[in-house]
Motif scaffolding. Structure first.
Motif, PDB file in Angstrom:
ATOM      1  N   LEU A 236       0.796  -1.213   0.091  1.00 33.10           N
ATOM      2  CA  LEU A 236       0.007   0.030   0.067  1.00 33.10           C
ATOM      3  C   LEU A 236       0.879   1.282   0.130  1.00 33.10           C
ATOM      4  N   GLY A 237       1.953   1.275   0.926  1.00 29.65           N
ATOM      5  CA  GLY A 237       2.875   2.485   0.717  1.00 29.65           C
ATOM      6  C   GLY A 237       3.579   2.291  -0.478  1.00 29.65           C
ATOM      7  N   SER A 238       3.916   1.298  -1.202  1.00 25.39           N
ATOM      8  CA  SER A 238       4.563   1.543  -2.544  1.00 25.39           C
ATOM      9  C   SER A 238       3.479   2.202  -3.529  1.00 25.39           C
ATOM     10  N   LEU A 239       2.319   1.970  -3.494  1.00 20.95           N
ATOM     11  CA  LEU A 239       1.436   2.456  -4.331  1.00 20.95           C
ATOM     12  C   LEU A 239       1.200   3.972  -4.024  1.00 20.95           C
ATOM     13  N   LEU A 240       1.052   4.243  -2.922  1.00 25.65           N
ATOM     14  CA  LEU A 240       0.691   5.748  -2.589  1.00 25.65           C
ATOM     15  C   LEU A 240       2.078   6.623  -2.507  1.00 25.65           C
ATOM     16  N   GLY A 241       3.109   5.950  -2.211  1.00 32.07           N
ATOM     17  CA  GLY A 241       4.523   6.819  -2.597  1.00 32.07           C
ATOM     18  C   GLY A 241       5.185   7.369  -1.298  1.00 32.07           C
ATOM     19  N   ASP A 242       6.397   7.677  -1.380  1.00 31.09           N
ATOM     20  CA  ASP A 242       7.045   8.287  -0.176  1.00 31.09           C
ATOM     21  C   ASP A 242       6.505   9.592   0.195  1.00 31.09           C
ATOM     22  N   ASP A 243       6.217  10.351  -0.952  1.00 21.92           N
ATOM     23  CA  ASP A 243       5.714  11.917  -0.912  1.00 21.92           C
ATOM     24  C   ASP A 243       4.418  11.840  -0.189  1.00 21.92           C
ATOM     25  N   TRP A 244       3.541  10.806  -0.448  1.00 23.51           N
ATOM     26  CA  TRP A 244       2.098  10.989   0.209  1.00 23.51           C
ATOM     27  C   TRP A 244       2.391  10.532   1.755  1.00 23.51           C
ATOM     28  N   ILE A 245       3.312   9.644   2.147  1.00 26.77           N
ATOM     29  CA  ILE A 245       3.666   9.255   3.428  1.00 26.77           C
ATOM     30  C   ILE A 245       4.144  10.344   4.365  1.00 26.77           C
ATOM     31  N   ARG A 246       5.159  11.053   3.627  1.00 23.99           N
ATOM     32  CA  ARG A 246       5.795  12.312   4.183  1.00 23.99           C
ATOM     33  C   ARG A 246       4.793  13.336   4.555  1.00 23.99           C
ATOM     34  N   LYS A 247       3.873  13.822   3.732  1.00 25.82           N
ATOM     35  CA  LYS A 247       2.744  14.698   3.860  1.00 25.82           C
ATOM     36  C   LYS A 247       1.873  14.233   4.802  1.00 25.82           C
ATOM     37  N   VAL A 250       3.721  15.145   8.277  1.00 26.73           N
ATOM     38  CA  VAL A 250       3.564  16.602   8.617  1.00 26.73           C
ATOM     39  C   VAL A 250       2.091  16.912   9.098  1.00 26.73           C
ATOM     40  N   LYS A 251       1.039  16.320   8.543  1.00 29.28           N
ATOM     41  CA  LYS A 251      -0.088  16.460   9.116  1.00 29.28           C
ATOM     42  C   LYS A 251      -0.283  15.855  10.498  1.00 29.28           C
ATOM     43  N   VAL A 252       0.247  14.899  11.031  1.00 27.00           N
ATOM     44  CA  VAL A 252       0.005  14.463  12.287  1.00 27.00           C
ATOM     45  C   VAL A 252       0.790  15.580  13.251  1.00 27.00           C
ATOM     46  N   LYS A 253       2.165  15.934  12.866  1.00 22.04           N
ATOM     47  CA  LYS A 253       2.898  17.099  13.662  1.00 22.04           C
ATOM     48  C   LYS A 253       1.932  18.315  13.917  1.00 22.04           C
ATOM     49  N   GLN A 254       1.368  18.698  12.611  1.00 22.23           N
ATOM     50  CA  GLN A 254       0.336  19.962  12.732  1.00 22.23           C
ATOM     51  C   GLN A 254      -0.728  19.642  13.857  1.00 22.23           C
ATOM     52  N   HIS A 255      -1.359  18.598  13.652  1.00 25.68           N
ATOM     53  CA  HIS A 255      -2.341  18.241  14.878  1.00 25.68           C
ATOM     54  C   HIS A 255      -1.705  18.103  16.310  1.00 25.68           C
ATOM     55  N   HIS A 256      -0.500  17.730  16.512  1.00 23.79           N
ATOM     56  CA  HIS A 256       0.301  17.766  17.789  1.00 23.79           C
ATOM     57  C   HIS A 256       0.456  19.204  17.994  1.00 23.79           C
ATOM     58  N   GLY A 257       0.712  20.293  17.242  1.00 25.12           N
ATOM     59  CA  GLY A 257       0.810  21.657  17.310  1.00 25.12           C
ATOM     60  C   GLY A 257      -0.484  22.344  17.726  1.00 25.12           C
ATOM     61  N   SER A 258      -1.428  21.814  17.064  1.00 29.87           N
ATOM     62  CA  SER A 258      -2.914  22.530  17.490  1.00 29.87           C
ATOM     63  C   SER A 258      -3.228  22.093  18.768  1.00 29.87           C
ATOM     64  N   TYR A 259      -2.883  20.801  19.114  1.00 26.49           N
ATOM     65  CA  TYR A 259      -3.001  20.275  20.500  1.00 26.49           C
ATOM     66  C   TYR A 259      -2.659  21.259  21.647  1.00 26.49           C
ATOM     67  N   HIS A 260      -1.435  21.518  21.433  1.00 24.20           N
ATOM     68  CA  HIS A 260      -0.608  22.431  22.288  1.00 24.20           C
ATOM     69  C   HIS A 260      -1.222  23.651  22.384  1.00 24.20           C
ATOM     70  N   ARG A 261      -1.276  24.245  21.093  1.00 25.83           N
ATOM     71  CA  ARG A 261      -1.982  25.643  21.201  1.00 25.83           C
ATOM     72  C   ARG A 261      -3.165  25.765  22.017  1.00 25.83           C
ATOM     73  N   SER A 262      -4.115  24.776  21.588  1.00 19.08           N
ATOM     74  CA  SER A 262      -5.352  24.857  22.413  1.00 19.08           C
ATOM     75  C   SER A 262      -5.563  24.179  23.662  1.00 19.08           C
ATOM     76  N   SER A 263      -4.503  23.752  24.346  1.00 22.20           N
ATOM     77  CA  SER A 263      -4.514  23.082  25.615  1.00 22.20           C
ATOM     78  C   SER A 263      -3.528  23.721  26.470  1.00 22.20           C
ATOM     79  N   TRP A 264      -2.198  23.068  26.615  1.00 21.61           N
ATOM     80  CA  TRP A 264      -1.211  23.473  27.343  1.00 21.61           C
ATOM     81  C   TRP A 264      -0.783  24.979  27.327  1.00 21.61           C
ATOM     82  N   ASN A 265      -0.733  25.603  26.017  1.00 20.56           N
ATOM     83  CA  ASN A 265      -0.220  26.905  25.836  1.00 20.56           C
ATOM     84  C   ASN A 265      -1.181  27.835  26.860  1.00 20.56           C
TER      85      ASN A 265
END
Length: 378
Positions: A236-247, A250-265
């Motif tokens: 499945l990863g081979s079909l979607l490609g490394d760029d898809w996985i990388r993006k 990045v989204k998971v990290k963005q959600h992590h940042g949103s969690y901090h901004r709306s909570s612990w910050n």
């Protein structure tokens, strides 16, 4: 016929078709040629009369599978029938090559193609299943949603038959409107990317059920991390490609940042002070009030988030570390200023936590409650 019974029948059909095409019909062909040696037309006609009924019965079963229900769970057995007919095509060509049997060969090809259309239809039904999955109730603790586990495990299992699926989807397919144009452009990869896009859109809708923005971010983080893990290091990863996985990482990290901004910050913001503030006559009372507010915010946040869940152990530790690195230096600095007060003695009772006790409370976060993970993470 119940699907469980039909699955057993497909296994029996697969064995029967292989025995018939590879052993019985070739033997019958040789016998007819020997009995009617010198009379090829009679040999062909006799062979057709002997084998027609059995062959039609075998093909009718395959046709019934092709035109039957396109429920997603039927994909793997339909693939078995499709692959069996495909692999037996050389035998069809060899055994049913004469003028009297050409209709049987053509019928086999027609049904084989019909099975391919059925497989495409099953993927369309999977798309509909994702679209229709309602955003009614939130998964407790922001855990994994059942639709995420179902779709990801389904696609991983399906991609074990990648070669066959590539054959089924070999026609030219344009990327769906609004799709990611940077994705690999093979027909099957486009199909998989489109299903993933539907799933991600569905999860975004489900995340809006949570009233707490931080919990919504945890939900998207959990499901996003699970998707990445299921995609990496397989077909499945081979079909979607490394760029898809990388993006998606990045989204998971963005959600992590949103969690901090709306909570612990917001918790950390209570501890911030400027020099002018400290120089004022009411600094002592102000620091005391801020400390009391911090204790309240911190207690409420820990109480709430102790019931949230991070299914992935590594992500859970990363989350705790990021909270500690964000909160503890600010708290340590605040306590330093607090201890510099001249009348510290009468206010020291408001210091509810040491730095070490603060970290211990943070270590208790994301334990979840029964059912919070949305079931097994497999």
């Amino acid at each position: 016929m119940p699907w469980s019974d039909l699955e057993d029948e497909i296994d029996r059909w697969t064995k029967a078709a292989n025995v018939a095409l590879r052993i019985l019909f070739p033997s019958e062909r040789r016998l007819c040629d020997r009995v009617f040696f010198g009379f090829s037309s009679a040999a062909d006609l006799s062979f057709m009369e002997v084998c027609r009924g059995s062959m039609i019965q075998l093909l009718s079963f395959a046709d019934a599978i092709a035109i039957g229900s396109r429920a997603p769970e039927r994909l793997f057995k339909v693939l078995d029938v499709f692959e069996t007919l495909r692999d037996l095509m050389p035998e069809f060509e060899a055994v049913f090559s004469d003028q009297y049997c050409v209709f049987l060969r053509n019928e086999a090809i027609t049904i084989w193609k019909r099975l391919g259309e059925s497989i495409k239809g099953i993927f369309m039904e999977l798309e509909n299943l994702i679209r229709r999955d309602p955003a009614k109730s939130a998964v407790p603790g922001g855990g994994l949603h059942p639709i995420t586990r179902y779709v990801m495990n389904y696609l991983r299992a399906a991609c074990r038959s990648r070669q066959t699926l590539e054959q089924v989807f070999e026609e030219i397919m344009a990327p769906p409107s609004g799709g990611d144009r940077s994705l690999p452009s093979s027909p099957l990869s486009v199909q998989m990317a489109w299903i993933m896009e539907l799933l991600e859109s569905n999860l975004e809708s489900k995340s809006k059920i949570y009233r707490d923005v931080a919990l919504s971010s945890v939900f998207l983080m959990n499901n996003g991390r699970y998707i990445v893990q299921k995609v990496e290091d397989n077909e499945l990863g081979s079909l979607l490609g490394d760029d898809w996985i990388r993006k998606r990482k990045v989204k998971v990290k963005q959600h992590h940042g949103s969690y901090h901004r709306s909570s612990w910050n917001k918790v950390v913001a209570v501890l911030k002070l400027d020099n002018n503030y400290l120089a004022s006559n009411g600094a002592s009372k102000a620091l005391k009030d801020k400390l009391k507010s911090f204790n309240t915010y911190f207690d409420e946040t820990c109480k709430t988030q102790s019931n949230w869940v991070i299914f992935d152990e590594q992500l859970r530790e990363e989350m705790k570390i990021s909270i500690v690195e964000n909160l503890l230096p600010a708290y340590r600095s605040f306590l330093g200023k607090f201890h510099n007060l001249q009348d510290i003695g009468k206010h020291e009772k408001h210091i509810r936590y040491s730095v070490e006790e603060l970290q211990a409370r943070i270590d208790e976060l994301f334990q979840g409650s029964a059912g919070s993970a949305g079931g097994s993470r497999k």
